[in-house]
Design a protein around this motif. Structure first.
Motif, mmCIF file in Angstrom:
data_model
loop_
_atom_site.group_PDB
_atom_site.id
_atom_site.type_symbol
_atom_site.label_atom_id
_atom_site.label_comp_id
_atom_site.label_asym_id
_atom_site.label_seq_id
_atom_site.Cartn_x
_atom_site.Cartn_y
_atom_site.Cartn_z
ATOM 1 N N LYS A 9 0.754 -1.130 -0.088
ATOM 2 C CA LYS A 9 0.020 -0.113 -0.277
ATOM 3 C C LYS A 9 0.823 1.141 0.007
ATOM 4 O O LYS A 9 2.017 1.284 0.295
ATOM 5 C CB LYS A 9 -0.925 0.051 1.188
ATOM 6 N N TYR A 11 0.422 5.291 1.680
ATOM 7 C CA TYR A 11 -0.493 6.285 2.320
ATOM 8 C C TYR A 11 -0.939 7.483 1.536
ATOM 9 O O TYR A 11 0.187 8.184 1.233
ATOM 10 C CB TYR A 11 0.045 6.751 3.732
ATOM 11 N N CYS A 27 -4.052 3.417 0.591
ATOM 12 C CA CYS A 27 -4.584 2.845 -0.577
ATOM 13 C C CYS A 27 -3.782 1.366 -0.861
ATOM 14 O O CYS A 27 -2.406 1.555 -1.237
ATOM 15 C CB CYS A 27 -4.340 3.500 -1.948
ATOM 16 N N ALA A 28 -4.453 0.231 -1.407
ATOM 17 C CA ALA A 28 -3.684 -0.636 -1.794
ATOM 18 C C ALA A 28 -3.048 -0.742 -3.116
ATOM 19 O O ALA A 28 -3.707 0.004 -4.053
ATOM 20 C CB ALA A 28 -4.540 -2.062 -1.572
ATOM 21 N N CYS A 167 -5.818 -2.461 5.273
ATOM 22 C CA CYS A 167 -5.738 -2.025 3.787
ATOM 23 C C CYS A 167 -5.348 -3.134 3.073
ATOM 24 O O CYS A 167 -5.868 -3.601 1.977
ATOM 25 C CB CYS A 167 -4.899 -0.980 3.689
ATOM 26 N N ALA A 173 -9.061 1.539 -1.420
ATOM 27 C CA ALA A 173 -8.559 2.830 -0.496
ATOM 28 C C ALA A 173 -9.418 2.426 0.867
ATOM 29 O O ALA A 173 -10.643 2.095 0.706
ATOM 30 C CB ALA A 173 -8.834 4.120 -0.951
ATOM 31 N N VAL A 174 -8.850 2.647 1.947
ATOM 32 C CA VAL A 174 -9.529 2.340 3.174
ATOM 33 C C VAL A 174 -9.221 3.746 4.037
ATOM 34 O O VAL A 174 -8.494 4.614 3.832
ATOM 35 C CB VAL A 174 -9.077 0.926 3.862
ATOM 36 N N CYS A 181 -12.418 0.784 10.961
ATOM 37 C CA CYS A 181 -11.768 0.670 9.504
ATOM 38 C C CYS A 181 -13.046 0.241 8.499
ATOM 39 O O CYS A 181 -13.887 -0.360 8.777
ATOM 40 C CB CYS A 181 -11.096 -0.821 9.843
ATOM 41 N N ARG A 183 -13.792 0.354 4.171
ATOM 42 C CA ARG A 183 -13.318 0.797 2.616
ATOM 43 C C ARG A 183 -13.817 1.950 2.134
ATOM 44 O O ARG A 183 -15.198 2.457 2.549
ATOM 45 C CB ARG A 183 -13.770 -0.319 1.812
#
Ligand SMILES: Nc1ncnc2c1ncn2[C@@H]1O[C@H](COP(=O)(O)OP(=O)(O)O)[C@@H](O)[C@H]1O
Ligand SMILES: C[C@@](O)(CCOP(=O)(O)O)CC(=O)O
Ligand SMILES: [Mg+2]
Length: 328
Positions: A9, A11, A27-28, A167, A173-174, A181, A183
């Protein structure tokens, strides 16, 4: 034999401050760690970590024994890796109520180690998923995320957020704030560019450094809160599809992270190269100290500028990965 993979991921906003309950948005990205697991007849664990290398050697170690690794890799690196993989195996044994399960495991990854792209979370998430499935237990991504968080928390000496592990398990994106937590659906198309200085930072040490500053100075605690404000604005910008505001807020976030002492000369050099090339924004990603920056630029200019920046070892475009942990 069971194989699982999970993404790394970047940030967009909020690393470090997320450890103290502020929100963060990782975001992955389409770079994965893959873990192959095969049950053994005994209770031992044999791990082949193909990327834990110096000069192209492969490291193998067995846990629970006094076996030294077979090449001269710095002990803390091997100890940390064993911590992650042992922790993941403990979680799988717990899920399956099989305390004596033994495994042969192979860890492979496209994610540079210790560089802020969440290699640790991806390895733990993929390892828990694969080992649990090998014991005939299917976990939801949320369950994998929760168990992976417990492992990161332990290896990072009790100082970790749920951001990286959630994530990696969920993908996309989370948003993470404390134990909440979720998504984020409908993120705009983000033209992510990553610059990598070839180095790494020690996440535990960097987190401890920010904690010490925060304890010493009220203005450092205010800086952490200010990062939270930047993240909240950033979430609004994402909801409004305002990619140039997202970039501006990434720049601000980098300044605050730099004030907290977690940037470095090469990270700053890459951030400035990206901005001068016309990126909408650029910041370090993850714990910092060395490793990667993330910038927003839909043109090739930032990638080209980074590839000519002294201190930048490689630059690449990163695509958002909407898929989290998965069976391979
Ligand atoms: N491919 C891998 N094989 C074994 N261990 C890994 C691998 N990738 C990461 N790790 C573990 O994760 C650590 C890096 O995690 P961390 O310092 O949190 O940085 P990041 O998560 O940003 O990459 C490594 O030192 C190692 O212990
Ligand atoms: C600094 C921190 O916010 C992110 C660390 O990310 P990474 O392991 O450097 O990819 C720590 C955490 O959230 O646990
Ligand atoms: Mg990590």
């Amino acid at each position: 034999m069971t194989v699982s993979s999970a993404p790394g991921k970047v940030y967009l906003f909020g690393e470090h401050a997320v450890v103290y309950g502020e929100p963060a948005v990782p975001c992955a990205i389409e770079r994965r760690a893959r873990v192959t697991v095969e049950s053994r007849d005994d209770d031992r664990l044999r791990v082949e970590a193909r990327d834990l290398t110096l000069d192209g050697f492969t490291v193998e170690y067995s846990s629970g024994a006094s076996d030294a690794p077979d090449v001269n890799v710095p002990t803390p690196l091997v100890e940390a890796a064993m911590g992650y993989v042992d922790g993941a195996v403990e979680q799988a044994r717990d899920v399956a109520d099989a305390p004596d399960a033994g495994f042969d495991m192979v860890v492979e990854s496209d994610i540079p180690l210790g560089a802020g792209l969440g290699s640790s979370a991806a390895v733990v998430v993929a390892a828990i998923d694969a080992a649990a499935r090998e014991l005939d237990c299917d976990l939801t991504p949320e369950e994998v995320a929760d168990r992976a968080y417990r492992v990161e928390h332990e290896v990072q000496d009790g100082q970790a957020s749920r951001a990286d592990t959630f994530c990696s398990a969920m993908g996309g994106a989370v948003r993470v704030e404390g134990d909440d937590c979720a998504r984020i659906e409908d993120v705009p198309n983000l033209p992510l560019v990553v610059g990598y200085d070839g180095g790494a930072g020690d996440t535990g040490e960097l987190v401890a450094g920010v904690r010490a500053l925060r304890d010493e100075y009220a203005f450092a605690a205010d800086t952490v809160e200010a990062i939270g404000d930047v993240v909240r604005e950033g979430e609004d910008a994402l909801a409004e599809d305002d990619v140039s505001a997202v970039g501006k807020l990434m720049n601000f976030d980098h300044g605050l992270l730099s004030a907290l002492g977690v940037s470095s000369r090469s990270l700053d050099a890459m951030v400035w190269a990206a901005r001068e090339a016309g990126a909408l924004g650029a910041k370090l990603t993850g714990a910092g100290g060395g490793g990667c920056i993330v910038a927003l630029d839909e043109t090739p200019a930032t990638e080209t500028a980074l590839s000519y920046t002294p201190g930048c070892e490689s630059a690449f475009r990163a695509e958002l990965d909407r898929e989290g942990v998965r069976a391979e």
